[in-house]
Design a protein around this motif. Structure first.
Motif, mmCIF file in Angstrom:
data_model
loop_
_atom_site.group_PDB
_atom_site.id
_atom_site.type_symbol
_atom_site.label_atom_id
_atom_site.label_comp_id
_atom_site.label_asym_id
_atom_site.label_seq_id
_atom_site.Cartn_x
_atom_site.Cartn_y
_atom_site.Cartn_z
ATOM 1 N N HIS A 1 -6.474 21.497 98.297
ATOM 2 C CA HIS A 1 -6.226 22.218 99.308
ATOM 3 C C HIS A 1 -6.877 21.394 100.053
ATOM 4 O O HIS A 1 -6.215 20.131 100.382
ATOM 5 C CB HIS A 1 -6.354 23.608 99.434
ATOM 6 C CG HIS A 1 -7.287 23.606 98.886
ATOM 7 N ND1 HIS A 1 -7.892 23.404 97.736
ATOM 8 C CD2 HIS A 1 -7.756 24.665 98.836
ATOM 9 C CE1 HIS A 1 -8.778 23.644 98.008
ATOM 10 N NE2 HIS A 1 -9.349 25.039 98.493
ATOM 11 N N ALA A 2 -7.966 21.460 100.453
ATOM 12 C CA ALA A 2 -8.834 20.598 101.803
ATOM 13 C C ALA A 2 -9.967 19.942 100.842
ATOM 14 O O ALA A 2 -10.504 18.908 101.448
ATOM 15 C CB ALA A 2 -9.210 21.498 102.989
ATOM 16 N N TRP B 1 -11.962 16.740 102.500
ATOM 17 C CA TRP B 1 -12.985 16.716 103.618
ATOM 18 C C TRP B 1 -13.785 16.792 103.289
ATOM 19 O O TRP B 1 -14.529 16.764 104.389
ATOM 20 C CB TRP B 1 -11.656 17.643 104.581
ATOM 21 C CG TRP B 1 -10.453 17.525 105.150
ATOM 22 C CD1 TRP B 1 -9.763 18.489 104.801
ATOM 23 C CD2 TRP B 1 -9.790 16.701 105.432
ATOM 24 N NE1 TRP B 1 -8.195 17.562 105.444
ATOM 25 C CE2 TRP B 1 -8.174 16.492 105.764
ATOM 26 C CE3 TRP B 1 -9.808 15.537 106.257
ATOM 27 C CZ2 TRP B 1 -7.435 15.692 106.261
ATOM 28 C CZ3 TRP B 1 -9.440 14.377 106.553
ATOM 29 C CH2 TRP B 1 -8.243 14.972 107.471
ATOM 30 N N HIS C 1 -8.644 11.206 99.866
ATOM 31 C CA HIS C 1 -7.571 11.979 99.772
ATOM 32 C C HIS C 1 -6.324 11.443 98.871
ATOM 33 O O HIS C 1 -4.672 11.686 98.880
ATOM 34 C CB HIS C 1 -6.673 11.426 101.580
ATOM 35 C CG HIS C 1 -8.021 12.113 102.051
ATOM 36 N ND1 HIS C 1 -8.113 13.717 102.802
ATOM 37 C CD2 HIS C 1 -9.185 11.789 102.778
ATOM 38 C CE1 HIS C 1 -8.437 13.714 103.582
ATOM 39 N NE2 HIS C 1 -9.733 13.174 103.812
ATOM 40 N N THR D 1 -3.333 23.866 104.074
ATOM 41 C CA THR D 1 -5.027 24.386 103.935
ATOM 42 C C THR D 1 -5.263 22.722 104.323
ATOM 43 O O THR D 1 -6.578 22.360 105.201
ATOM 44 C CB THR D 1 -5.020 25.206 102.595
ATOM 45 O OG1 THR D 1 -4.100 26.119 102.838
ATOM 46 C CG2 THR D 1 -6.451 25.322 102.744
ATOM 47 N N TYR D 2 -4.513 22.090 103.400
ATOM 48 C CA TYR D 2 -4.992 20.794 103.536
ATOM 49 C C TYR D 2 -5.179 20.301 104.675
ATOM 50 O O TYR D 2 -5.648 19.780 105.317
ATOM 51 C CB TYR D 2 -4.125 19.919 102.836
ATOM 52 C CG TYR D 2 -4.763 18.339 102.319
ATOM 53 C CD1 TYR D 2 -5.646 17.531 102.054
ATOM 54 C CD2 TYR D 2 -3.677 17.584 103.636
ATOM 55 C CE1 TYR D 2 -5.916 16.395 102.872
ATOM 56 C CE2 TYR D 2 -3.548 16.024 103.298
ATOM 57 C CZ TYR D 2 -4.930 15.447 102.849
ATOM 58 O OH TYR D 2 -5.229 13.766 102.867
ATOM 59 N N VAL E 1 -7.414 21.710 108.141
ATOM 60 C CA VAL E 1 -8.835 20.508 108.522
ATOM 61 C C VAL E 1 -9.177 19.820 109.635
ATOM 62 O O VAL E 1 -10.032 19.759 110.709
ATOM 63 C CB VAL E 1 -9.664 20.478 107.024
ATOM 64 C CG1 VAL E 1 -10.996 19.675 107.301
ATOM 65 C CG2 VAL E 1 -10.079 21.363 106.216
ATOM 66 N N LEU F 1 -12.914 26.313 103.167
ATOM 67 C CA LEU F 1 -11.835 26.354 102.867
ATOM 68 C C LEU F 1 -11.329 24.812 101.587
ATOM 69 O O LEU F 1 -10.100 23.854 101.479
ATOM 70 C CB LEU F 1 -11.116 25.147 104.533
ATOM 71 C CG LEU F 1 -10.639 26.245 105.397
ATOM 72 C CD1 LEU F 1 -10.424 25.582 106.296
ATOM 73 C CD2 LEU F 1 -9.495 26.510 104.951
ATOM 74 N N GLY F 2 -12.534 24.310 101.853
ATOM 75 C CA GLY F 2 -12.426 22.809 100.391
ATOM 76 C C GLY F 2 -12.767 23.487 99.173
ATOM 77 O O GLY F 2 -12.773 22.536 98.578
#
Ligand SMILES: Cc1cc2nc3c(=O)[nH]c(=O)nc-3n(C[C@H](O)[C@H](O)[C@H](O)COP(=O)(O)OP(=O)(O)OC[C@H]3O[C@@H](n4cnc5c(N)ncnc54)[C@H](O)[C@@H]3O)c2cc1C
Length: 565
Positions: free
Chosen positions: A110-111, A114, A122, A146-147, A150, A167-168
């Motif tokens: 997901h995030a 970041w 990435h 979610t990815y 951000v 989120l990460g």
């Protein structure tokens, strides 16, 4: 009393064991792309590469296939009220869904990138997403959103600071609670309304300033994964269409007034919940400048589009390896199907499509990685190449999956083969985040608004100049068509699909000429670049490759490494 004697009616012969117990990450096109786009991580064979293969083994295991089946055969259920009539607006998922989600979040699909300053973060996330999408596609929806949330959230540094770490986080923590009290968060997006999804300027949901935020009143017609903790929502503020961050649970622990009205009864993507929602004065924070909602949320759209390309490349790959596995064992007319010339042509054509899709998707992931670190050239390339790839790769997916399904004959049409689910899921990436026409028109928009994007694309393609005369001719044609499209402006709309396809196919060819084995590049250029083929439709079915190509190595490069035969 006499009993019928036990007897055997027949022996089961020539049936192919399911493709299970294989390493999904054992994929030469992926490995090559990783060497190009994330060389540091690709050479870490004891560390990250080992993890990728562990995830690949898990994705290809019989246990995961069973989770995928259960998550789709027991779709989510909406619970609007509790037993005493209080609104709860919850969706209940099968435990198999949660298990799939736990793996995805645990691997940071997901995030997480970041939070990682390492160049290539990435790209490795993209590789893992591509591998794990072959386990089950539906749960990729909240993972992708979610990815993608951000970069949009970063338009409001205060909110990015507040929620970015969570989120990460690699902890999957389902359930509706105050975001700050959770070990990990998921985010969704809500743009589409009843009166229009492509033209979000027509949104009618209203946002009125209230306290340190706004109150939203209105509805959304599609809001997937409604059990996410946070949503990026578009609504009309006094200054015009604006972007907001809406929490499901308010800081004081009460539920925000986001009402789930219904879940959609969808063609595919059945493990995932897509809801219709209403906001009754729901609280939300402004993200970015008021009146500039589209500019703000476009960063999210762009990241989800990358995942659409990755997810579609994953579906083509999964369909392709399933077809090769099956036809390598199944016999007809005295020989294995995969040895018979016409089937070789079909399999090689599918393998070409798969390898080209994977190579392009990973090249774009590399561009996204470098663009996120400030590389303006890569950002310019993405502006044009990403909508073109989203249009082309997603459009090719249902055709490729349908053809792979037929390689299994009648068995492919039967649910247990896994192909029907893949087939139902196949059109989705083309529909959402900009349907085919809309993404093709975005290619024209990129040409008009980012003049550097055409130069960046052509410079990338020119890295393969003089290596193949068919590619040189296609590049010259593309150069001409891009120029004509710029000159024609809005008059070029009717040819936007053709142009988008030409961009994608020429870029794929240039990448394959530079990085794939000669047989692959040769067959791709021979079959995809002649003026009647590149980017234009309706296109001939798979399995119509020209004569004189070396097809064996192409199929071998897409064959799953398995001992289940
Ligand atoms: C399973 C699923 C999940 C989804 N989840 C979400 C979600 O979580 N959040 C969210 O906001 N949305 C979501 N969507 C909605 C999706 O993004 C929209 O359906 C999509 O953007 C198209 O909008 P629309 O349905 O209103 O179609 P329309 O906007 O009515 O478009 C209909 C057709 O017209 C074409 N078209 C539009 N404009 C033009 C033009 N100018 N020229 C030529 N053709 C044109 C489109 O390409 C499309 O083919 C989801 C959709 C699906 C199927």
């Amino acid at each position: 009393m006499s009993r019928a004697a036990p007897h055997v009616t027949h022996e089961v012969l020539n049936q192919v064991p399911p493709l299970a117990g294989y390493d999904v990450a054992d994929d030469p096109a992926l490995a090559e792309a990783l060497r190009q786009e994330a060389p540091r991580q690709a050479s870490d064979t004891e560390g990250w590469v080992r993890e990728l293969h562990q995830l690949g083994q898990r994705a290809g295991s019989a246990q995961t296939q069973e989770l995928a089946r259960l998550a789709n055969e027991h779709p989510p259920v909406l619970r609007t009220h509790d037993s005493r009539g209080n609104r709860i607006d919850e969706v209940e998922f099968h435990p198999a869904w949660h298990e799939l989600m736990e793996t995805a979040v645990g691997h940071g699909l997901h995030a997480a990138p970041w939070l990682d300053g390492t160049p290539g973060a990435h790209v490795t996330r993209a590789a893992e997403f591509y591998v794990w999408a072959q386990a089950e596609a539906g749960h990729g929806c909240p993972i992708s959103m979610t990815y993608a949330a951000v970069p949009a959230l970063r338009h409001e540094p205060r909110l990015a600071e507040r929620f970015g770490q969570l989120l990460g986080s690699r902890t999957y923590d389902p359930g509706l609670r105050v975001p700050e009290g959770k070990a990990g968060l998921l985010a969704g997006m809500a743009m589409t309304e009843k009166q229009g999804g492509s033209d979000v300027r027509a949104n009618t949901t209203r946002a009125v300033p209230a306290g340190d935020g706004y109150q939203l009143t209105g509805h959304k017609w599609f809001c997937s994964a409604p059990m996410c903790d946070l949503f990026l929502v578009l609504a009309q503020a006094p200054e015009g269409l604006s972007c907001f961050l809406l929490p499901r649970v308010l800081p004081d622990g009460t539920r925000n007034s986001m009402r789930l009205q219904r879940l959609k009864d969808k063609l595919g993507n059945r493990s995932n919940a897509s809801s219709e929602v209403e906001y009754d004065g729901a609280f939300a924070w402004l993200v970015g400048e008021p009146g500039r909602g589209v500019t703000t949320i476009i960063d999210m759209v762009s990241a989800t589009r990358l995942d659409c390309v990755l997810g579609s490349a994953a579906a083509i790959r999964q369909a392709c390896v399933t077809a090769i596995h099956y036809t390598s064992i199944r016999r007809a007319f005295g020989a294995a199907l995969a040895t018979q010339p016409l089937m070789v042509s079909v399999l090689a054509d599918l393998a070409l499509e798969s390898q080209a899709a994977t190579t392009l998707a990973m090249r774009l992931a590399g561009a996204a990685d470098r663009a996120a670190r400030g590389d303006a050239g890569e950002l310019a390339l993405l502006r044009l190449a990403l909508p073109a790839a989203k249009y082309w790769v997603c459009k090719r997916t249902p055709m490729a999956v349908g053809e792979a399904l037929e390689c299994l004959g009648g068995n492919g049409y039967v649910e247990e083969s896994g192909l029907p689910r893949l087939y139902r899921d196949a059109p989705l990436n083309s529909v959402w985040e900009g349907s085919g026409n809309v993404t093709a028109l975005d290619v024209l928009r990129a040409l008009a608004r980012s003049p550097g994007s055409a130069d960046a694309l052509l410079a990338e393609i020119d890295l393969a100049a003089d290596a193949d005369r068919r590619l040189d001719a296609a590049a010259a044609r593309l150069r001409r068509e891009l120029k004509e499209a710029v000159a024609a402006g809005t008059e070029a709309q009717h040819r936007a699909r053709r142009l988008a396809g030409l961009v994608a196919a020429t870029l794929q060819a240039s990448l394959l000429v530079r990085h794939a084995p000669g047989a692959v590049a040769d067959a791709f250029c021979a079959s995809r670049l002649h003026p009647g083929a590149a980017g234009s439709g309706p296109g001939t079915p798979f399995g119509t490759l020209p004569d004189g190509l070396d097809l064996g190595p192409i199929v071998a490069r897409s064959s799953p490494a398995t001992d289940c035969g």
